[in-house]
Design a protein around this motif. Sequence first.
Motif, PDB file in Angstrom:
ATOM      1  N   ALA A 757       0.683  -1.263  -0.022  1.00 40.10           N
ATOM      2  CA  ALA A 757      -0.102  -0.206   0.022  1.00 40.10           C
ATOM      3  C   ALA A 757       0.882   1.111  -0.173  1.00 40.10           C
ATOM      4  CB  ALA A 757      -0.841  -0.080   1.357  1.00 40.10           C
ATOM      5  N   ALA A 758       1.976   1.110   0.865  1.00 43.64           N
ATOM      6  CA  ALA A 758       2.948   2.419   0.899  1.00 43.64           C
ATOM      7  C   ALA A 758       3.601   2.430  -0.412  1.00 43.64           C
ATOM      8  CB  ALA A 758       3.817   2.053   1.902  1.00 43.64           C
ATOM      9  N   ILE A 759       3.887   1.371  -1.025  1.00 42.55           N
ATOM     10  CA  ILE A 759       4.641   1.555  -2.212  1.00 42.55           C
ATOM     11  C   ILE A 759       3.668   2.344  -3.302  1.00 42.55           C
ATOM     12  CG2 ILE A 759       5.870   0.154  -4.139  1.00 42.55           C
ATOM     13  CD1 ILE A 759       6.965  -1.796  -2.094  1.00 42.55           C
ATOM     14  N   ALA A 760       2.574   1.782  -3.342  1.00 43.70           N
ATOM     15  CA  ALA A 760       1.754   2.116  -4.436  1.00 43.70           C
ATOM     16  C   ALA A 760       1.437   3.632  -4.299  1.00 43.70           C
ATOM     17  CB  ALA A 760       0.335   1.365  -4.458  1.00 43.70           C
ATOM     18  N   GLY A 761       1.069   4.131  -3.001  1.00 41.87           N
ATOM     19  CA  GLY A 761       1.156   5.467  -2.782  1.00 41.87           C
ATOM     20  C   GLY A 761       2.102   6.299  -3.225  1.00 41.87           C
ATOM     21  N   THR A 762       3.492   5.754  -2.863  1.00 41.05           N
ATOM     22  CA  THR A 762       4.601   6.422  -3.073  1.00 41.05           C
ATOM     23  C   THR A 762       4.635   6.630  -4.689  1.00 41.05           C
ATOM     24  OG1 THR A 762       5.778   5.612  -1.122  1.00 41.05           O
ATOM     25  CG2 THR A 762       7.251   6.564  -2.993  1.00 41.05           C
TER      26      THR A 762
END
Length: 831
Positions: A757-762
């Motif tokens: 989720a964090a990677i996608a958001g980044t």
Amino acid sequence: MQFIHAERSHLPPTSDLLQLIERSAFVGVWSVDAALRCLSWSDQLAAMHGMPAGYAPPAEDALRHFVPEHRAEVEEQLRRCVEFGDPFDIEVQIEADGGRRAWVRCIGQAVRNADGTVSGVEGLLQEIAPAGYPLDTLLRHTVSMGGALGSGEAFVTVDHEGRISFLNEHAAELLDGGDTTLLGRKIWSFFQKRARLALEERIRHALENHEMLELEERDAQVNHCLELRGFPFSGGLALHLRDVTARREAQQHLRLLEGSIARLNDIVIITEAGPFGEPGPRIVFVNDAFERRTGYTRAEVLGRTPRLLQGPDTQRAQLDRIRAALEQWQPVRVDLINHTKAGEPYWVDLDISPVWDGARRLTHWVAVGRDITERKTAEEKIQYLAFYDPLTQLPNRQHLLDRLQVAMQETLEHGTHEGALMFIDLDNFKVLNDTLGHAKGDMLLQQVSRRLRGCVAKGDLVARLGGDEFVVLLENKAEKPLDPLTAAKAVSHRILAALGEPYVLPGYLHHSTCSIGVTLFGKGASSVNELLKQADLAMYQAKAAGRNAVRFFDPEMQAVASAHAELAADLRQAWRDGALTVEYQPQVGEAGRMTGVEALLRWDHPARGRVEPSQFIPAAEETSLIIPIGSWVLEAACAQIAAWSARPDRRHLSIAVNVSVRQFRHPDFVDEVMTCIRAAGIEPSKLKLELTESLLADGIEVTVAKMGSLKAMGVGLSLDDFGIGYSSLSYLKRLPLDELKIDREFVKDILTDANDAAIAGTIIGLARSLGLNVIAEGVETIEQRDFLARQGCHQYQGYLYCRPLAIGQLEAFLDETKGTAAIPEPSSVGS
């Protein structure tokens, strides 16, 4: 074969002939030892000196009976004969008891021991003008001498006016072809006109002054060259005539021959035909080329043996060939290493031939040597280049194959040892070549070769196959050999450590690693090609494991490789048969509005069923089949865009085409895209090329330049599978992209994995900050779509909307949804 042959017109009599002459009148036979002490003295010689039969002078008085003014000349001739073996033939005076003097012809020749050294001199004295003899006595003695010698010497006497008063048959034959009615004619009338006046003057001078006469002239009848020797007596002049035509011609030919030999570029050495023991035949002649090439002067080599040209590297086998041929009196030809006076080695093509006299007696050896140093050097260089790599000086592929074949044969036949083959490939070597240039790449390869040699034991082989590929052959021949697996592990880890150290290049400190594949051979050894394939396969496994690693071959690895090869063969056949197809998966934006499709390659195998792209695309990459397949997909996409452009409800749709690394790096790729666009007559912006992050692994400058050309054409550029490859912010900001594509791996667990989720958001935030569109693939649920929408991503692709469809199915789907309408909810579309 070259022969150099020269005849002497007069040779000293042999010992057999001396014994025959000893029984003839007015010829005395003698011999002295090497110290010039008298050894023998014949009765005839005693009679010449007025001594009784059986008389022999004391040993030290060998020269006493020659007149004082001639003793020095006789002694000099004797000493030269002892020292150099030179025969002589001179005319001097002897003095008998009572003071009587007489002119004699003194002939001498060397007597040799079995080893060829001179032990003394033997010869004869022939009285030619005993002073005070009456004419008839002189004539009788002359005829007697002529018969005893068997020489056929012509004899003439002339009176004080030069008229012939006596001549023998030999003289008549020489002067006028056999006419004996020549008495009374003047002797000079028989000679050529131009010489008559001079000859008359010389003969008259000898008669008037009672002096000896010696000269040469040609006669007028048969053009012989005659030697005249005149001895005055009371009745006139006694003349000995000798036909020296052959001798003069031979001397002239010899002078011409010697002049020619002296100017030859080939080395010429003539030796006497001495014994073949130590020290061997001695040199009697060398030409100018010999002096130029060897640095020796004639004076330094005459009397010595050719052994002075030999050195420690002169081939013993070739010397034995020469010796064997000479002992059989046979010619021989060899390539031999000789040495100059300074010790410099040089090669000669040496041709040695025997020289025979008229009686078929071996007299000399003639050696003609052609300097072939340049040819041999070139041959050695060619030989070296055939088996060694010129850049690293390591054995090359051919050398390795030969050595490996021998090692495997020994193992197979004798079971003497087992070994290991190591395939070494430098990691990311192409990056160095592309960024720093091939010159620095070559320097790196040279340093790598030196480090590899330092990692193996003496007797093991390090070879360069080409490029950045090296091979190490461990034969494990030590007295207490290690287990080949243990030895290979130890050496491979040494190599990893050595090649992992920094490399100092001009103006640059380079860091590099390598990947190593190892296979063992010994019991049940495979073929050379199979071993190389096994090691190569293991090396690729090391690459796949992340590089800077070692992998050992095992049968399962081979099974996987075989299956991969079979798949590649089937793929090639499918391409030939037109069995590959293209399917299209819709891409949607906000409110489910369809914006375009992605073209996806599909393969339905008759036996395997549907083959996943993740299986056959790598095979297409490795076999370069991806280039024609990619071109075909690109042409199909452009044709489909052109078809949709004719319909108002579909002209807004774009098509995304995946481009492989190999396809993108092809030199003609940009031109090919431009050609497809122009041929189809489409707007470039309707074509979107999806590039993978692996393009950024190396050759970034070329990648940026090509992408810039495509961007300038109006083609859309998307970075596929972003986040799982090699991307870095420093590279990303340089690329002329339009879009980032979030990989399905991050979307799949985006609701359950905080990291995803964090990677996608980044990625979404990064794209927004760079002014790029962002699209997520693999969207299968409404929850995933909603999460992405909350993060700012509003373009999607996945089963939530539609699976990939064949073009006919897609057209039906577009008709159903009326093209511009929103795609129905998932319950209506299916998963």
